[in-house]
Design a protein around this motif. Structure first.
Motif, PDB file in Angstrom:
ATOM      1  N   ALA A 148      12.491  -6.060 -11.168  1.00 52.01           N
ATOM      2  CA  ALA A 148      12.638  -4.961 -10.210  1.00 52.01           C
ATOM      3  C   ALA A 148      11.458  -3.994 -10.306  1.00 52.01           C
ATOM      4  O   ALA A 148      10.936  -3.539  -9.277  1.00 52.01           O
ATOM      5  N   LEU A 149      11.021  -3.706 -11.515  1.00 53.03           N
ATOM      6  CA  LEU A 149       9.866  -2.816 -11.683  1.00 53.03           C
ATOM      7  C   LEU A 149       8.595  -3.448 -11.118  1.00 53.03           C
ATOM      8  O   LEU A 149       7.768  -2.761 -10.521  1.00 53.03           O
ATOM      9  N   MET A 150       8.452  -4.762 -11.280  1.00 58.09           N
ATOM     10  CA  MET A 150       7.292  -5.451 -10.705  1.00 58.09           C
ATOM     11  C   MET A 150       7.304  -5.360  -9.186  1.00 58.09           C
ATOM     12  O   MET A 150       6.279  -5.091  -8.567  1.00 58.09           O
ATOM     13  N   VAL A 151       8.464  -5.570  -8.588  1.00 60.97           N
ATOM     14  CA  VAL A 151       8.579  -5.499  -7.131  1.00 60.97           C
ATOM     15  C   VAL A 151       8.276  -4.086  -6.647  1.00 60.97           C
ATOM     16  O   VAL A 151       7.496  -3.889  -5.704  1.00 60.97           O
ATOM     17  N   LEU A 152       8.882  -3.086  -7.287  1.00 60.82           N
ATOM     18  CA  LEU A 152       8.634  -1.700  -6.881  1.00 60.82           C
ATOM     19  C   LEU A 152       7.168  -1.318  -7.041  1.00 60.82           C
ATOM     20  O   LEU A 152       6.594  -0.660  -6.164  1.00 60.82           O
ATOM     21  N   ILE A 189       1.979  -0.191  -4.406  1.00 59.94           N
ATOM     22  CA  ILE A 189       0.540  -0.440  -4.297  1.00 59.94           C
ATOM     23  C   ILE A 189       0.192  -0.898  -2.875  1.00 59.94           C
ATOM     24  O   ILE A 189      -0.800  -0.446  -2.284  1.00 59.94           O
ATOM     25  N   LEU A 190       1.008  -1.773  -2.299  1.00 68.30           N
ATOM     26  CA  LEU A 190       0.707  -2.299  -0.972  1.00 68.30           C
ATOM     27  C   LEU A 190       0.796  -1.249   0.121  1.00 68.30           C
ATOM     28  O   LEU A 190       0.006  -1.237   1.059  1.00 68.30           O
ATOM     29  N   TRP A 191       1.780  -0.361   0.041  1.00 70.51           N
ATOM     30  CA  TRP A 191       2.005   0.583   1.126  1.00 70.51           C
ATOM     31  C   TRP A 191       1.531   2.000   0.859  1.00 70.51           C
ATOM     32  O   TRP A 191       1.655   2.849   1.708  1.00 70.51           O
ATOM     33  N   ARG A 192       0.987   2.249  -0.296  1.00 73.46           N
ATOM     34  CA  ARG A 192       0.584   3.617  -0.610  1.00 73.46           C
ATOM     35  C   ARG A 192      -0.874   3.655  -1.039  1.00 73.46           C
ATOM     36  O   ARG A 192      -1.201   4.078  -2.119  1.00 73.46           O
ATOM     37  N   GLN A 193      -1.729   3.234  -0.192  1.00 72.49           N
ATOM     38  CA  GLN A 193      -3.168   3.185  -0.511  1.00 72.49           C
ATOM     39  C   GLN A 193      -3.778   4.527  -0.371  1.00 72.49           C
ATOM     40  O   GLN A 193      -4.082   5.187   0.384  1.00 72.49           O
TER      41      GLN A 193
END
Length: 126
Positions: A113-117, A122-126
């Protein structure tokens, strides 16, 4: 005196896992453990709790080397280090103590779950 070094397949897999985790850790400043835990568990055959604990022991010296490189290149914001380091020490102690009390399945799910979060952030908060 003859020195004989016999490398087992597991030793080679562990070394390759360490190289991969070290490269990721040095390249992006962290995340080596996210790569190393699945490799230790799935490729090298360590049980989940042992893989998590081993990852911490492996990542510590890698982080020290990466931090030294970043420090000598002037890339570290020293005023930000101490609050995070002190909090990290407290969190590391709490996590280390909790590791023994939690079921392996719970730890693996929490790790996933931590890996997914982290990935989504990272993907959506550049």
């Amino acid at each position: 005196m003859k020195c004989s070094l016999k490398l087992e397949k597991r030793d080679i897999l562990l070394a390759l896992s360490g190289i991969a985790a070290g490269a990721v850790n040095g390249l992006i400043g962290g995340g080596g453990g996210m790569l190393l835990v699945p490799l230790l568990k799935d490729v090298c055959g360590l049980e989940a709790k042992r893989a998590l604990a081993t990852s911490v022991a492996v990542i510590a010296p890698m982080c020290a080397v990466s931090a030294a490189v970043y420090f000598f290149r002037g890339s570290i914001e020293l005023s930000s280090v101490w609050p995070y380091a002190l909090g990290g020490l407290a969190g590391g102690l709490a996590g280390g103590l909790a590791l023994k009390k939690l079921r392996a399945e719970t730890l693996v799910r929490l790790f996933g779950a931590l890996m997914v979060l982290a990935g989504l952030r990272i993907l959506w908060r550049q």
